[in-house]
Scaffold this motif. Structure first.
Motif, PDB file in Angstrom:
ATOM      1  N   LEU A  13     -32.958 -29.046 -71.043  1.00 16.06           N
ATOM      2  CA  LEU A  13     -32.974 -30.417 -70.528  1.00 16.06           C
ATOM      3  C   LEU A  13     -33.023 -30.413 -68.999  1.00 16.06           C
ATOM      4  O   LEU A  13     -33.706 -31.246 -68.383  1.00 16.06           O
ATOM      5  N   GLY A  14     -32.297 -29.464 -68.414  1.00 17.98           N
ATOM      6  CA  GLY A  14     -32.291 -29.367 -66.959  1.00 17.98           C
ATOM      7  C   GLY A  14     -33.660 -29.033 -66.403  1.00 17.98           C
ATOM      8  O   GLY A  14     -34.107 -29.640 -65.425  1.00 17.98           O
ATOM      9  N   PHE A  15     -34.350 -28.091 -67.046  1.00 14.36           N
ATOM     10  CA  PHE A  15     -35.681 -27.717 -66.582  1.00 14.36           C
ATOM     11  C   PHE A  15     -36.694 -28.834 -66.830  1.00 14.36           C
ATOM     12  O   PHE A  15     -37.614 -29.035 -66.040  1.00 14.36           O
ATOM     13  N   ALA A  16     -36.531 -29.564 -67.909  1.00 12.36           N
ATOM     14  CA  ALA A  16     -37.423 -30.694 -68.178  1.00 12.36           C
ATOM     15  C   ALA A  16     -37.281 -31.744 -67.082  1.00 12.36           C
ATOM     16  O   ALA A  16     -38.276 -32.287 -66.582  1.00 12.36           O
ATOM     17  N   HIS A  17     -36.021 -32.017 -66.694  1.00 10.54           N
ATOM     18  CA  HIS A  17     -35.778 -32.982 -65.623  1.00 10.54           C
ATOM     19  C   HIS A  17     -36.340 -32.465 -64.308  1.00 10.54           C
ATOM     20  O   HIS A  17     -36.920 -33.228 -63.512  1.00 10.54           O
ATOM     21  N   LEU A  18     -36.164 -31.159 -64.061  1.00 10.30           N
ATOM     22  CA  LEU A  18     -36.679 -30.552 -62.845  1.00 10.30           C
ATOM     23  C   LEU A  18     -38.190 -30.721 -62.743  1.00 10.30           C
ATOM     24  O   LEU A  18     -38.722 -31.103 -61.697  1.00 10.30           O
ATOM     25  N   MET A  19     -38.896 -30.437 -63.837  1.00 11.98           N
ATOM     26  CA  MET A  19     -40.353 -30.542 -63.810  1.00 11.98           C
ATOM     27  C   MET A  19     -40.805 -31.973 -63.560  1.00 11.98           C
ATOM     28  O   MET A  19     -41.811 -32.211 -62.885  1.00 11.98           O
ATOM     29  N   GLU A  20     -40.072 -32.933 -64.082  1.00  9.35           N
ATOM     30  CA  GLU A  20     -40.400 -34.329 -63.803  1.00  9.35           C
ATOM     31  C   GLU A  20     -40.321 -34.599 -62.302  1.00  9.35           C
ATOM     32  O   GLU A  20     -41.192 -35.264 -61.729  1.00  9.35           O
ATOM     33  N   SER A  34     -38.112 -30.293 -53.030  1.00  8.81           N
ATOM     34  CA  SER A  34     -37.520 -30.505 -54.353  1.00  8.81           C
ATOM     35  C   SER A  34     -37.126 -29.181 -54.987  1.00  8.81           C
ATOM     36  O   SER A  34     -36.080 -29.071 -55.634  1.00  8.81           O
ATOM     37  N   VAL A  35     -37.976 -28.156 -54.799  1.00 11.04           N
ATOM     38  CA  VAL A  35     -37.698 -26.831 -55.359  1.00 11.04           C
ATOM     39  C   VAL A  35     -36.401 -26.261 -54.806  1.00 11.04           C
ATOM     40  O   VAL A  35     -35.526 -25.806 -55.555  1.00 11.04           O
ATOM     41  N   VAL A  36     -36.239 -26.273 -53.478  1.00  5.00           N
ATOM     42  CA  VAL A  36     -35.052 -25.634 -52.909  1.00  5.00           C
ATOM     43  C   VAL A  36     -33.775 -26.411 -53.244  1.00  5.00           C
ATOM     44  O   VAL A  36     -32.724 -25.809 -53.489  1.00  5.00           O
ATOM     45  N   LYS A  37     -33.863 -27.727 -53.263  1.00  2.00           N
ATOM     46  CA  LYS A  37     -32.673 -28.521 -53.602  1.00  2.00           C
ATOM     47  C   LYS A  37     -32.235 -28.246 -55.038  1.00  2.00           C
ATOM     48  O   LYS A  37     -31.044 -28.071 -55.314  1.00  2.00           O
ATOM     49  N   ALA A  38     -33.204 -28.206 -55.947  1.00  2.00           N
ATOM     50  CA  ALA A  38     -32.869 -27.963 -57.345  1.00  2.00           C
ATOM     51  C   ALA A  38     -32.403 -26.530 -57.571  1.00  2.00           C
ATOM     52  O   ALA A  38     -31.483 -26.284 -58.348  1.00  2.00           O
ATOM     53  N   ALA A  39     -33.025 -25.561 -56.889  1.00  3.72           N
ATOM     54  CA  ALA A  39     -32.650 -24.158 -57.070  1.00  3.72           C
ATOM     55  C   ALA A  39     -31.213 -23.911 -56.631  1.00  3.72           C
ATOM     56  O   ALA A  39     -30.464 -23.166 -57.275  1.00  3.72           O
ATOM     57  N   ALA A  40     -30.816 -24.528 -55.526  1.00  4.38           N
ATOM     58  CA  ALA A  40     -29.472 -24.309 -55.000  1.00  4.38           C
ATOM     59  C   ALA A  40     -28.391 -24.795 -55.959  1.00  4.38           C
ATOM     60  O   ALA A  40     -27.267 -24.266 -55.959  1.00  4.38           O
ATOM     61  N   THR A  41     -28.725 -25.763 -56.789  1.00  3.46           N
ATOM     62  CA  THR A  41     -27.735 -26.291 -57.740  1.00  3.46           C
ATOM     63  C   THR A  41     -27.926 -25.746 -59.151  1.00  3.46           C
ATOM     64  O   THR A  41     -27.015 -25.856 -59.972  1.00  3.46           O
ATOM     65  N   SER A  42     -29.079 -25.161 -59.441  1.00  2.00           N
ATOM     66  CA  SER A  42     -29.375 -24.707 -60.801  1.00  2.00           C
ATOM     67  C   SER A  42     -29.029 -23.243 -61.054  1.00  2.00           C
ATOM     68  O   SER A  42     -28.666 -22.873 -62.172  1.00  2.00           O
ATOM     69  N   VAL A  43     -29.176 -22.408 -60.034  1.00  2.00           N
ATOM     70  CA  VAL A  43     -28.961 -20.969 -60.221  1.00  2.00           C
ATOM     71  C   VAL A  43     -27.497 -20.636 -59.946  1.00  2.00           C
ATOM     72  O   VAL A  43     -27.013 -20.816 -58.814  1.00  2.00           O
ATOM     73  N   PRO A  44     -26.762 -20.170 -60.953  1.00  2.00           N
ATOM     74  CA  PRO A  44     -25.334 -19.861 -60.778  1.00  2.00           C
ATOM     75  C   PRO A  44     -25.083 -18.870 -59.648  1.00  2.00           C
ATOM     76  O   PRO A  44     -25.773 -17.855 -59.536  1.00  2.00           O
ATOM     77  N   GLY A  45     -24.118 -19.186 -58.804  1.00  2.00           N
ATOM     78  CA  GLY A  45     -23.750 -18.307 -57.697  1.00  2.00           C
ATOM     79  C   GLY A  45     -24.353 -18.701 -56.365  1.00  2.00           C
ATOM     80  O   GLY A  45     -23.849 -18.296 -55.313  1.00  2.00           O
ATOM     81  N   ALA A  46     -25.416 -19.498 -56.376  1.00  2.00           N
ATOM     82  CA  ALA A  46     -26.102 -19.848 -55.135  1.00  2.00           C
ATOM     83  C   ALA A  46     -25.380 -20.965 -54.388  1.00  2.00           C
ATOM     84  O   ALA A  46     -24.893 -21.917 -54.998  1.00  2.00           O
ATOM     85  N   ILE A  47     -25.313 -20.833 -53.070  1.00  2.00           N
ATOM     86  CA  ILE A  47     -24.794 -21.921 -52.236  1.00  2.00           C
ATOM     87  C   ILE A  47     -25.917 -22.549 -51.416  1.00  2.00           C
ATOM     88  O   ILE A  47     -25.742 -23.619 -50.825  1.00  2.00           O
TER      89      ILE A  47
END
Length: 235
Positions: A13-20, A34-47
């Motif tokens: 569901l998260g990736f579906a929302h991301l692609m939208e 959009s890519v960097v904002k989503a990546a920072a919150t989607s990938v565990p461990g990233a700040i």
């Protein structure tokens, strides 16, 4: 549903929302943001997250980032020619430096990153249709922040991001081509009207201006449209 199944559904569901969100972006730059904002919150461990783009003659630059320190860390990689990002743009698809304090792969970059507050990095190559676009980079402020799960999520994320960035780039190229064609057609019309020429003769006038002044045809058309002046060229 067990915990693993619930997590899988949540990710889907998260990736579906991301692609939208990515496909809703109206330019390459907005897609990158959009890519960097989503990546920072989607990938565990990233700040924080950033995207490094591969340019002509092997040059790399940071095109989007979620924090100012990202550009500083990336600059160290580019100058030293070593680090997870440089490796991802180069030979390796995924590069993990989970403890830059003790990492031996990149002995010069490690201390530089730590001095800037980054203790771990995870980078993924971005590519589409066989062409390397750049790298998606994740940053952490503690050692061992990234796990196998981080790598799995990041790999899927990078694949989606690659497609979205490539599509945005193609759309911008097409839009620019259509705009150029329209401007040239309008400039031809102006030359036809002022000098009572056929369309072929008017286009030849533009072409000769382009050659004589060593500027692109679209620039000739743009100048005529926005200045109203047509440089004199003998027929």
């Amino acid at each position: 549903m067990n915990a693993q199944g619930a997590e899988g559904e949540r990710l889907a569901l998260g990736f579906a929302h991301l692609m939208e969100e990515l496909w809703a972006a109206d330019s390459e730059q907005s897609t990158l943001l959009s890519v960097v904002k989503a990546a920072a919150t989607s990938v565990p461990g990233a700040i924080a997250a950033g995207v490094s783009m591969r340019r002509a003659r092997g040059r790399i630059d940071t095109a989007a980032a979620t924090a100012a320190f990202v550009s500083e860390v990336d600059r160290a990689q580019y100058e030293l020619r070593e680090g997870p990002c440089v490796a991802s743009v180069g030979d390796n698809l995924v590069n993990l430096a989970n403890d830059l304090r003790t990492d031996t792969q990149w002995p010069r970059f490690g201390p530089a990153a730590v001095s800037l507050g980054v203790d771990a990095m995870l980078s993924f190559r971005l590519s589409a249709r066989g062409e390397v676009i750049g790298a998606l980079n994740l940053y952490a402020d503690r050692p061992l922040a990234f796990t196998e799960h981080s790598c799995a999520v990041g790999t899927i994320f990078a694949a989606h991001a690659s497609v979205a960035i490539a599509a945005a780039r193609r759309a911008e190229t097409l839009t620019e081509a259509l705009k150029t064609r329209s401007e040239i057609s309008e400039a031809v019309g102006i030359v036809m009207e002022r000098h009572r020429l056929t369309s072929e003769e008017a286009f030849e006038v533009l072409r000769r201006i382009s050659q004589n002044r060593n500027i692109k045809l679209r620039e000739v058309a743009h100048r005529i449209l926005y200045t109203g002046e047509i440089p004199g060229v003998q027929r």
